[in-house]
Design a protein around this motif. Structure first.
Motif, short mmCIF file in Angstrom:
data_model
loop_
_atom_site.label_atom_id
_atom_site.label_comp_id
_atom_site.label_asym_id
_atom_site.label_seq_id
_atom_site.Cartn_x
_atom_site.Cartn_y
_atom_site.Cartn_z
N SER A 247 43.42 -26.08 -40.66
CA SER A 247 42.28 -25.35 -40.11
C SER A 247 42.67 -23.90 -39.86
CB SER A 247 41.85 -26.02 -38.80
OG SER A 247 40.99 -25.15 -38.12
N THR A 248 41.72 -22.99 -40.13
CA THR A 248 42.01 -21.57 -39.89
C THR A 248 41.01 -20.95 -38.92
OG1 THR A 248 40.67 -20.83 -41.74
CG2 THR A 248 42.98 -21.31 -42.21
N CYS A 262 39.02 -24.36 -44.39
CA CYS A 262 40.37 -24.87 -44.66
C CYS A 262 41.20 -23.75 -45.29
CB CYS A 262 40.31 -26.05 -45.63
SG CYS A 262 39.58 -27.53 -44.90
N LEU A 263 42.50 -23.80 -45.11
CA LEU A 263 43.37 -22.72 -45.59
C LEU A 263 43.24 -22.49 -47.10
CD1 LEU A 263 45.57 -20.61 -45.12
CD2 LEU A 263 47.27 -22.42 -45.45
N SER A 266 40.16 -20.77 -48.23
CA SER A 266 40.05 -19.44 -47.62
C SER A 266 40.88 -18.39 -48.35
CB SER A 266 40.52 -19.48 -46.16
OG SER A 266 39.75 -20.40 -45.43
N ARG A 322 42.99 -15.55 -41.83
CA ARG A 322 42.98 -17.02 -41.83
C ARG A 322 44.37 -17.57 -42.16
NH1 ARG A 322 38.25 -19.52 -41.10
NH2 ARG A 322 36.44 -18.16 -40.99
N LEU A 323 45.07 -16.90 -43.06
CA LEU A 323 46.44 -17.31 -43.36
C LEU A 323 47.31 -17.21 -42.09
CD1 LEU A 323 48.68 -18.07 -45.40
CD2 LEU A 323 48.92 -15.63 -45.93
N ARG A 325 46.45 -17.63 -39.04
CA ARG A 325 46.20 -18.77 -38.14
C ARG A 325 47.04 -19.98 -38.54
NH1 ARG A 325 41.59 -18.98 -34.84
NH2 ARG A 325 42.40 -21.05 -34.32
N ALA A 326 47.10 -20.24 -39.82
CA ALA A 326 47.88 -21.39 -40.30
C ALA A 326 49.38 -21.14 -40.12
CB ALA A 326 47.55 -21.65 -41.78
#
Ligand SMILES: [Zn+2]
Length: 408
Positions: A247-248, A262-263, A266, A322-323, A325-326
């Motif tokens: 999840s991001t 989802c990564l 994204s 978003r990357l 966050r993962a």
């Protein structure tokens, strides 16, 4: 359960330890240095050195003068004694490299693919490319230890099979190791693309001291690998690092799994390109089945962002956010010294993504007060996965962890 070892195994192991040290040293090692590094007796090191010299794997390459005593003979690897082929099956490109025993690329080949054909045709194409790769050099085929092939995950490691990788239609379950072994007559090793890339990175880094890192792999999709204490972590089925549905955060594109943001979806090149066409940033239409075309467009989009195009920049900004966050979750889970980024889709966006990652994660990591977590791009460029696949062959056949030198 720990297993015992008989004397023969111990001696093969010691020999592999010595070869590995010589292989990884920049300028070779003397017998005295090897005794210091291994804790083995003078006689044992001397015997092993003799045997490796007889096998033609190492050379006596010069003398080093020391203040007291006899000059020491330096032992170095003979790079031309053995070779390994590395192949990377990416949905948009087939890459091949021939590595010498010192880990240097002596020949390479790139075959762009419009769309990966069915398994049978593709295996035949890969086998032909490997034959060409070897025969275009003057290296005797007998010196080639084997072929490492990296493919998108997940894989069935024990059977050497790829199992329905995304974007490879008709590849529901393909025993790639066996069929490629039959087609080439060489031993074949299969691994995931992200694990192969981590192997390549480890090869470079082994010469330094950093042994704990995660590798985030950006290709047509996204994956990860974990290196702890200098070894690629394998997991229960050799499928560590399936991070595509991490999840991001809120919002984002709708993923095939039914959730949003989802990564994988994204940051995948095809998604960024489609968005860019939809917003008029890139000219359309884009043939969704032509992955080569998508790769070209992805490079164009990165060039536009670099030239100051606002629309292109904001697409990459969101992807990088978003990357981040993962990556935060990965770093917090693993307590590694660094996260390394690479893979075929990394070079065009690397500098831009690292800037965002550094800013986003500066104060976000749980171990930030204890130690630094380095965020870096791999220095190995787009061939990293094929290089890593060849390193897997060298490691398997030559490294001490396999319990001896399998080439004998
Ligand atoms: Zn998903």
């Amino acid at each position: 359960m720990p297993r015992g070892s008989n004397l023969e195994r111990v001696s093969a192991f010691n020999q592999a330890v010595v070869l590995d040290l010589v292989r990884r040293s920049e300028s070779g090692m003397s017998r005295v240095e090897l005794i210091g590094a291994t804790g083995l007796s003078t006689q044992t090191v001397s015997n092993i050195a003799r045997r490796l010299l007889d096998l033609g794997l190492i050379l006596e390459s010069g003398k080093v003068h020391v203040p007291q005593g006899k000059p020491r003979t330096t032992l170095t690897i003979d790079p031309k004694s053995k070779y390994a082929v590395g192949a990377h099956l990416d949905p948009s490109m087939l890459t091949f490299v021939l590595l010498d025993l010192a880990g240097r690329v002596v020949h390479r080949k790139h075959l762009p693919v419009v769309a990966v054909a069915g398994p049978e045709e593709t295996v035949a194409r890969i086998a032909a490319a490997i034959e060409a790769l070897i025969s275009e050099t003057d290296i005797p085929r007998t010196r080639v230890l084997g072929v490492g092939i990296a493919a998108p995950g997940p894989i069935e490691f024990d059977q050497g099979a790829v199992v329905g990788p995304p974007m490879l239609t008709g590849w529901e379950r393909v025993e790639l190791r066996q069929s490629l072994g039959k087609a080439t007559g060489l031993p074949v090793f299969l691994d995931k693309d992200s694990a192969a890339a981590a192997h390549a990175e480890l090869w470079v880094r082994n010469k330094r001291s950093d042994q704990n890192f995660a590798f985030v792999y950006l290709g047509s999709g996204v994956g990860a690998a974990v290196v702890m204490n200098g070894e690629v972590v394998r997991g229960s089925s050799n499928n560590v690092g399936e991070i595509g549905h991490f999840s991001t955060g809120d919002g984002g594109r709708l993923c095939g799994c039914g959730r949003k943001g989802c990564l994988g979806i994204s940051i995948m090149p095809v998604e960024l390109v489609n968005d860019a066409v939809g917003k008029g940033i890139l000219p359309g239409p884009v043939d969704q089945a032509d992955l080569r075309h998508i790769t070209e467009h992805f490079h164009k989009l990165a060039a536009l962002a670099d030239a100051g195009d606002q629309g292109a920049s904001s697409l990459f900004q969101e992807a990088a956010d978003r990357l981040a966050r993962a990556v935060e979750d990965i770093a917090n889970l693993l307590d590694v010294d660094g996260i390394v980024f690479g893979g075929p889709s990394w070079p065009p966006v690397g500098t831009r993504y690292l800037e965002v990652l550094h800013a986003a994660l500066a104060n976000r990591l749980a171990m930030g007060m204890i130690h630094e977590v380095e965020l870096v791009g791999s220095v190995l460029g787009e061939d990293i996965t094929a290089v890593g696949a060849a390193c897997i062959v060298l490691d398997h056949v030559l490294a001490p962890r396999s319990g001896g030198l399998l080439l004998e």
